[in-house]
Design a protein around this motif. Structure first.
Motif, PDB file in Angstrom:
ATOM      1  N   GLU A  18      36.412  41.894  32.139  1.00  0.00           N
ATOM      2  CA  GLU A  18      37.119  40.617  32.399  1.00  0.00           C
ATOM      3  C   GLU A  18      38.571  40.628  31.930  1.00  0.00           C
ATOM      4  N   MET A  65      39.713  40.280  36.342  1.00  0.00           N
ATOM      5  CA  MET A  65      40.302  39.357  37.316  1.00  0.00           C
ATOM      6  C   MET A  65      41.815  39.474  37.268  1.00  0.00           C
ATOM      7  N   PRO A  87      41.250  38.838  42.736  1.00  0.00           N
ATOM      8  CA  PRO A  87      42.043  37.716  42.241  1.00  0.00           C
ATOM      9  C   PRO A  87      41.157  36.634  41.634  1.00  0.00           C
ATOM     10  N   PHE A  88      41.634  36.010  40.571  1.00  0.00           N
ATOM     11  CA  PHE A  88      41.002  34.778  40.084  1.00  0.00           C
ATOM     12  C   PHE A  88      41.195  33.718  41.164  1.00  0.00           C
ATOM     13  N   ILE A  89      40.147  32.953  41.435  1.00  0.00           N
ATOM     14  CA  ILE A  89      40.245  31.847  42.392  1.00  0.00           C
ATOM     15  C   ILE A  89      39.618  30.629  41.717  1.00  0.00           C
ATOM     16  N   ARG A 110      31.918  43.708  34.361  1.00  0.00           N
ATOM     17  CA  ARG A 110      33.374  43.623  34.249  1.00  0.00           C
ATOM     18  C   ARG A 110      33.747  43.305  32.801  1.00  0.00           C
ATOM     19  N   GLN A 128      22.750  41.406  41.644  1.00  0.00           N
ATOM     20  CA  GLN A 128      23.692  40.699  40.784  1.00  0.00           C
ATOM     21  C   GLN A 128      23.181  39.303  40.496  1.00  0.00           C
ATOM     22  N   TYR A 174      35.980  30.092  33.789  1.00  0.00           N
ATOM     23  CA  TYR A 174      36.463  30.297  35.162  1.00  0.00           C
ATOM     24  C   TYR A 174      35.355  30.243  36.207  1.00  0.00           C
ATOM     25  N   CYS A 175      34.102  30.323  35.778  1.00  0.00           N
ATOM     26  CA  CYS A 175      33.030  30.648  36.714  1.00  0.00           C
ATOM     27  C   CYS A 175      32.274  29.435  37.266  1.00  0.00           C
ATOM     28  N   LEU A 201      30.971  31.481  42.889  1.00  0.00           N
ATOM     29  CA  LEU A 201      31.697  31.724  41.641  1.00  0.00           C
ATOM     30  C   LEU A 201      33.056  31.049  41.703  1.00  0.00           C
ATOM     31  N   TYR A 202      33.585  30.904  42.934  1.00  0.00           N
ATOM     32  CA  TYR A 202      34.898  30.293  43.150  1.00  0.00           C
ATOM     33  C   TYR A 202      34.853  29.575  44.489  1.00  0.00           C
TER      34      TYR A 202
HETATM   35  N1  5AD Z   1      37.486  33.790  40.557  1.00  0.00           N
HETATM   36  C1  5AD Z   1      37.401  35.118  40.764  1.00  0.00           C
HETATM   37  N2  5AD Z   1      36.457  35.897  40.236  1.00  0.00           N
HETATM   38  C2  5AD Z   1      35.518  35.308  39.477  1.00  0.00           C
HETATM   39  N3  5AD Z   1      34.471  35.814  38.823  1.00  0.00           N
HETATM   40  C3  5AD Z   1      33.824  34.790  38.205  1.00  0.00           C
HETATM   41  N4  5AD Z   1      34.459  33.634  38.451  1.00  0.00           N
HETATM   42  C4  5AD Z   1      35.517  33.921  39.239  1.00  0.00           C
HETATM   43  C5  5AD Z   1      36.562  33.157  39.806  1.00  0.00           C
HETATM   44  N5  5AD Z   1      36.654  31.838  39.615  1.00  0.00           N
HETATM   45  C6  5AD Z   1      34.199  37.251  38.745  1.00  0.00           C
HETATM   46  C7  5AD Z   1      34.070  37.704  37.297  1.00  0.00           C
HETATM   47  C8  5AD Z   1      32.651  38.195  37.213  1.00  0.00           C
HETATM   48  C9  5AD Z   1      32.336  38.539  38.657  1.00  0.00           C
HETATM   49  C10 5AD Z   1      30.889  38.571  38.988  1.00  0.00           C
HETATM   50  O1  5AD Z   1      33.001  37.558  39.406  1.00  0.00           O
HETATM   51  O2  5AD Z   1      34.974  38.771  37.053  1.00  0.00           O
HETATM   52  O3  5AD Z   1      32.466  39.301  36.373  1.00  0.00           O
END
Ligand code: 5AD
Ligand code: FES
Length: 361
Positions: free
Chosen positions: A166, A205, A235-237, A164, A110, A72-73, A311-312
């Protein structure tokens, strides 16, 4: 059915605990009305412990170099389009200097899992920060390390560690991570951090690919049992240069509901309204506070690197100077009747056991 859900909220408020199945029922049955009812109680619970204070942490993104390949990252190792950087000691110390002047009393360092940041280098850096700013807390968020490494960082003066989890669903964990990362190790790291004495933060997330309400219920139960000092959720993005580019983002509504549930589970939990929440909605962080969160984390990284710590997609706060970011957030908090305070912002004690006994009498 609806009445049952309202009584589950009342039960969580009193006992700070539910079964995974009860958490799942709440997630499955969420309506705007139920969420509003929950948020109201969450705000009251937070108010009783922290009043209208919002704690700030200055976030310094020290490196976007990462040996891992989380699917996801955006800064995953295989993303070749990511332009990599790491901050030097001078740069990090000058972020702290600027942050201190702005009223920050917690610095969060971080970064990706960048082997350049050895224990020796980090311990030296932590020592310097603690010596110069003895009234500040140092938080680290640098991923998985060995017990001995965590211990060395703690002995050097670091106060808190964010890692996290996760997801607390081992099957989902496998779908989100490459084979060389394991759920077992993640949990083991968290246990080690706590045992060493760090104020430990976990988190997850919301709306990650393949996530179900059962997975989220497992997350809630995990947080309830682990009893962290902090819990970071957002939220996941999707990020365009990852295998999850085509997945949908998590929603504001589910994230807010989870924040309220976490607040009722532990009224003194340090609960950030995250940058990701502010990214999916222009007033996401304000709404997060109004759902029960009590921490915000403005960016203190040098503006020159901010865009690179992506990260997103569409991450906010990448163009603003630290002072602008701080005053923007202060204004946002004031607009909803809250205020940012100059304090370390440690977790206040909340004795769950006592509270339960009290409510039984
Ligand atoms: N969307 C949202 N959160 C994310 N993280 C990493 N990638 C994404 C993403 N695509 C979050 C993870 C990580 C934190 C630093 O950022 O939970 O632990
Ligand atoms: Fe960073 Fe508004 S909080 S610019």
């Amino acid at each position: 059915m609806q009445n049952k859900l309202y009584s589950l909220i009342d039960k969580l408020e009193k006992e700070h605990s539910l079964s995974p199945d009860e958490y799942k029922q709440l997630l499955d049955g969420r309506t705007p009305e139920l969420a509003e009812y929950t948020a109201k109680k969450a705000v009251a619970a937070r108010q009783a412990v922290y009043g209208n204070d919002v704690y700030v942490r200055g976030l310094i993104e020290i490196s976007n170099i990462c040996k891992n390949d989380c699917l996801y990252c955006g800064i995953r190792h295989s993303n070749k389009s990511c332009s990599r950087y790491r901050l030097g000691e001078e740069e990090i110390l000058s972020c702290c200097e600027e942050g201190y002047a702005l009223g920050f009393r917690t610095f969060v360092m971080q970064g990706g899992e960048d082997p350049f940041f050895t224990d020796e280098l980090l311990c030296d850096l932590i020592g310097k920060i603690k010596k110069q700013y003895p009234d500040c807390a140092v938080t680290l968020s640098l991923g998985e390390r060995s017990f001995d490494s965590y211990k060395a960082l703690f002995d050097a003066g670091a106060d808190r560690y964010l890692l996290r989890h996760e997801t607390a669903d081992p099957e989902l964990y496998k779908k989100l991570h490459p084979e060389d990362l394991s759920f077992e190790n993640r949990i083991n790291c968290l246990k080690n951090l706590k045992e060493i004495g760090f104020q430990t933060g976990c988190g997850f997330m919301v709306g990650a690919p393949y996530q179900t309400n059962s997975s989220l219920a497992a997350d809630l139960k995990f947080v309830e049992e682990f009893r962290p000092a902090m819990c970071g959720i957002g939220p996941f993005i999707p990020h365009g240069a990852t295998p999850f580019a085509e997945f949908k983002a998590g929603t504001l509504e589910v994230t807010l509901f989870l924040l309220s549930l976490l607040r009722l589970m532990d009224p003194s939990l340090l609960l950030p309204a995250t940058t990701a929440l502010g990214t999916i909605n222009p007033t996401g962080r304000e709404q997060g506070i109004l759902a029960g969160a009590n921490v915000v984390m403005p960016n203190l990284s040098p503006v020159s690197v901010r865009k690179k710590y992506e990260l997103y997609d569409n991450k906010i706060c990448t163009g603003e100077e630290s002072a602008q970011c701080k005053s923007c957030l202060s204004r946002r908090m004031e607009s909803i009747g809250y205020k940012i305070v100059t304090a370390r912002g440690d977790k206040k004690p909340f004795n769950i056991q006592l509270k339960q006994e009290g409510s039984n009498n």
